[in-house]
Motif scaffolding. Structure first.
Motif, PDB file in Angstrom:
ATOM      1  N   LEU A  75       0.893  -1.021   0.062  1.00  0.00           N
ATOM      2  CA  LEU A  75      -0.040   0.001   0.073  1.00  0.00           C
ATOM      3  C   LEU A  75       0.896   1.320   0.000  1.00  0.00           C
ATOM      4  O   LEU A  75       0.305   2.204  -0.066  1.00  0.00           O
ATOM      5  N   ASP A  76       2.170   0.985   0.139  1.00  0.00           N
ATOM      6  CA  ASP A  76       3.125   2.134   0.175  1.00  0.00           C
ATOM      7  C   ASP A  76       2.662   3.018   1.371  1.00  0.00           C
ATOM      8  O   ASP A  76       3.071   4.210   1.253  1.00  0.00           O
ATOM      9  N   TYR A  77       2.164   2.214   2.505  1.00  0.00           N
ATOM     10  CA  TYR A  77       1.707   3.155   3.684  1.00  0.00           C
ATOM     11  C   TYR A  77       0.804   4.511   3.259  1.00  0.00           C
ATOM     12  O   TYR A  77       0.909   5.530   3.928  1.00  0.00           O
ATOM     13  N   THR A  78       0.032   4.285   2.419  1.00  0.00           N
ATOM     14  CA  THR A  78      -0.794   5.287   1.753  1.00  0.00           C
ATOM     15  C   THR A  78      -2.336   5.041   2.023  1.00  0.00           C
ATOM     16  O   THR A  78      -2.530   3.867   1.361  1.00  0.00           O
ATOM     17  N   ILE A  79      -3.001   5.877   2.343  1.00  0.00           N
ATOM     18  CA  ILE A  79      -4.517   5.715   2.297  1.00  0.00           C
ATOM     19  C   ILE A  79      -4.643   6.887   1.265  1.00  0.00           C
ATOM     20  O   ILE A  79      -4.423   8.249   1.137  1.00  0.00           O
ATOM     21  N   THR A  80      -5.689   6.270   0.036  1.00  0.00           N
ATOM     22  CA  THR A  80      -5.982   7.398  -0.932  1.00  0.00           C
ATOM     23  C   THR A  80      -7.371   8.012  -0.527  1.00  0.00           C
ATOM     24  O   THR A  80      -8.480   7.481  -0.357  1.00  0.00           O
ATOM     25  N   GLY A  81      -7.297   9.362  -0.547  1.00  0.00           N
ATOM     26  CA  GLY A  81      -8.183  10.375   0.141  1.00  0.00           C
ATOM     27  C   GLY A  81      -8.735  10.915  -1.074  1.00  0.00           C
ATOM     28  O   GLY A  81      -8.729  10.773  -2.248  1.00  0.00           O
ATOM     29  N   ILE A  82      -9.590  11.964  -0.549  1.00  0.00           N
ATOM     30  CA  ILE A  82     -10.425  12.922  -1.736  1.00  0.00           C
ATOM     31  C   ILE A  82      -9.927  14.393  -1.265  1.00  0.00           C
ATOM     32  O   ILE A  82      -8.609  14.595  -0.782  1.00  0.00           O
ATOM     33  N   ASP A  83     -10.730  15.325  -1.650  1.00  0.00           N
ATOM     34  CA  ASP A  83     -10.256  16.813  -1.327  1.00  0.00           C
ATOM     35  C   ASP A  83     -10.043  16.949   0.146  1.00  0.00           C
ATOM     36  O   ASP A  83     -10.749  16.394   1.042  1.00  0.00           O
TER      37      ASP A  83
END
Ligand code: PBE
Length: 331
Positions: A75-83
């Motif tokens: 996940l590359d230590y990433t949460i995919t967010g929005i604005d």
């Protein structure tokens, strides 16, 4: 008919760029989205060979299960967010803190998040997104919310209609229709899905209104026609709010009003109703998601109550990921 929408769409596009640029400089944990997260994940996926690939795919279904943090590298230590201004982003930051996660929250837009989710699902790669419902993505994809035992994302909530002070006196018919506006999550999802599948926003709303005369009748029953005044609705360009705002816009237009819509960032959406620049919005998620904006300005506008009950926000993952709780993102 709803003539300002396209022009406003351009303004909204610009404002997202500004949000992203602003984040790069100012905000602590929110990163600018380069839009290439899916590509990064593909690379990570290739590198991550500690799980054997004996299955028909590389989703690590069996190996990751139960092991805390098993997907984190991929996940590359990433949460995919929005604005960055969305309430679900503030809650996701709260979750990172509450669960002591070593993750970054990547800011982008609703559309970019959906693009990354679609890409990940097409490749059966892991992804964690900021999510909410009503949203067609739960019908379209096999997604699940991660359990949230710490309650970072709050409980189920309602979406409220909020109007400016004085609207009731100035445009009583529009006020009454807005006050009567009430529908279900499934209705909103129908409109959202139609738009996702390519129907123009205004047209999808039109079709829903035409196909649901009995529901719409309850909103307009006994209300006099307007006499062509312009009513200004504001929204944030989230899929859910594009659907609801377009539907109520169609109904107001059918009832003798001209409608203008402005897509703004979340804080400006609230401010513009509070200061009277906009007449109304149907996009206040309460009591949790928009609590900060609401509490700041609640004396300066009129809350007409829920137009939809039982909405929710959280972190979601594709069902093929073998984790069930936000705790499973801990290292
Ligand atoms: N949302 C959709 C918004 C409210 C509507 C969940 C992305 C937010 O998080 O502020």
């Amino acid at each position: 008919m709803i003539k300002n929408w396209k022009r406003v769409g351009v303004v909204a596009g610009l404002s997202f760029t500004l949000v992203a640029a602003g984040c790069g400089e100012g905000e602590e944990e929110v990163e600018e989205n380069g839009g290439d997260d899916a590509a990064d994940e593909t690379e990570m996926d290739d590198e991550d060979d500690e799980d054997d690939e004996d299955d028909e795919d590389d989703a690590d279904e069996e190996d990751a299960g139960g092991e805390a943090g098993a997907y984190n590298e991929e996940l590359d230590y990433t949460i995919t967010g929005i604005d960055a201004g969305a309430g679900v982003m503030a809650s996701a930051e709260q979750a990172i803190e509450d669960y002591d996660l070593d993750f970054d929250l990547q800011a982008s837009s609703d559309a970019a998040m959906i693009g990354a989710l679609d890409d990940a699902i097409n490749n059966e790669e892991p992804i964690v997104v900021t999510a909410w419902d009503p949203h067609y993505k739960f019908a379209e994809h096999d997604l699940k919310y991660l359990d949230d035992p710490e309650g970072s994302f709050g409980e189920a909530e309602d979406i409220h209609t909020i109007v400016r002070d004085g609207l009731e006196e100035d445009m009583p018919e529009a006020y009454e229709i807005l006050d009567n506006f009430h529908w279900e999550g499934d209705h909103m999802e129908e409109v959202m899905l139609d738009i996702y599948e390519g129907t123009a926003e205004e047209e999808a709303a039109r079709e829903w209104v035409d196909n649901n005369e009995d529901i719409v009748e309850d909103w307009v029953d006994g209300v006099d026609e307007g006499d062509g005044e312009t009513i200004e609705l504001t929204l944030v360009a989230w899929d859910s709010e594009i659907a609801s705002t377009n539907v109520i816009a169609q109904v107001l237009e059918d009832h003798g009003f001209e409608v203008e819509m402005s897509a703004l960032e979340a804080n400006h959406m609230f401010t513009s109703v509070a200061n009277g620049d906009s007449d109304a919005m149907v996009a206040a998620w309460l009591p949790g998601t928009h609590e900060a904006y609401y509490e700041d300005m609640e004396d300066d506008f009129v809350d007409l109550g829920a137009n939809l009950e039982g909405a929710a926000i959280g972190l979601a993952v594709p069902a093929y990921m073998d984790i069930d709780s936000i705790e499973d993102l801990q290292d």
